[in-house]
Design an enzyme around this catalytic site. Structure first.
Site, PDB file in Angstrom:
ATOM      1  N   ILE A  13       0.921  -5.516  -1.201  1.00  0.00           N
ATOM      2  CA  ILE A  13       0.542  -4.338  -0.641  1.00  0.00           C
ATOM      3  C   ILE A  13       0.530  -4.779   0.918  1.00  0.00           C
ATOM      4  O   ILE A  13      -0.386  -5.515   1.238  1.00  0.00           O
ATOM      5  CB  ILE A  13      -0.674  -3.924  -0.913  1.00  0.00           C
ATOM      6  N   HIS A  14       1.635  -4.335   1.896  1.00  0.00           N
ATOM      7  CA  HIS A  14       1.476  -4.485   3.222  1.00  0.00           C
ATOM      8  C   HIS A  14       2.199  -3.208   3.831  1.00  0.00           C
ATOM      9  O   HIS A  14       2.166  -2.295   3.150  1.00  0.00           O
ATOM     10  CB  HIS A  14       2.311  -5.976   3.481  1.00  0.00           C
ATOM     11  N   GLY A  15       2.485  -3.213   5.125  1.00  0.00           N
ATOM     12  CA  GLY A  15       2.740  -2.242   5.702  1.00  0.00           C
ATOM     13  C   GLY A  15       3.817  -1.464   5.279  1.00  0.00           C
ATOM     14  O   GLY A  15       3.820  -0.209   5.099  1.00  0.00           O
TER      15      GLY A  15
END
Length: 164
Positions: A13-15
């Site tokens: 989970i990242h940008g």
């Protein structure tokens, strides 16, 4: 459980996942299926905090993710699966979880791996797992962001073999 999307991205989970892929997946729950991440309490906590508002996040071992998939309690739940590697996807498919398509977005370079795109590097174990996923009829496409033109991963892998 209704699978809306499956992605391999070792950053999880990242940008890009929170702004683009969660919307594309249109799922109420993200399940991160990884034995390694499931045993890392700090990483689990950070991943849950990084999720977009209104999206449930579960981090569990691959075998538990399979059990959850087949649990009737979750039969109407929509899910976005996130994986760090293709071996874990293959483990779920071998246990009859019907993942038909996998987006490959990020697999970092490490020693012993071959870089095939700016964002994806593969080791021997990865290549073998992708070949087996392909044999199971799983569509494998490389795309870092949704607006990228999808690239057939197997054509890239074939290119690796012919370059040697």
């Amino acid at each position: 459980m209704i699978i809306h999307f499956a992605r391999i991205d070792d950053r999880l989970i990242h940008g890009q996942v929170t702004t683009v892929w969660v919307k594309k997946a249109n799922a109420k729950r993200i399940i991160i299926a990884s034995d390694e991440v499931a045993h890392d309490e700090i990483r689990k906590t950070l991943l849950k905090q990084a999720a977009p508002p209104g999206t449930k996040v579960n981090v569990c071992e691959v075998d538990k993710a399979v059990k959850v998939y087949f649990n009737p309690v979750y039969q109407n739940e929509t899910v976005f699966y996130l994986f760090t590697n293709p071996t874990d996807v293959l483990r779920m498919i071998k246990q009859n979880v019907p993942i038909t398509s996998v987006n490959i977005g990020g697999m970092a370079y490490r020693e012993g791996k071959t870089q095939i795109t700016k964002a994806v590097s593969l080791g021997t174990e990865d290549v073998e797992a992708f070949k087996k996923l392909n044999e199971h009829g799983v569509k494998l496409e490389l795309r870092v962001v949704d607006s990228d033109t999808p690239i057939n991963l197997m054509k890239k892998i074939e290119g690796l073999s012919s370059a040697k």
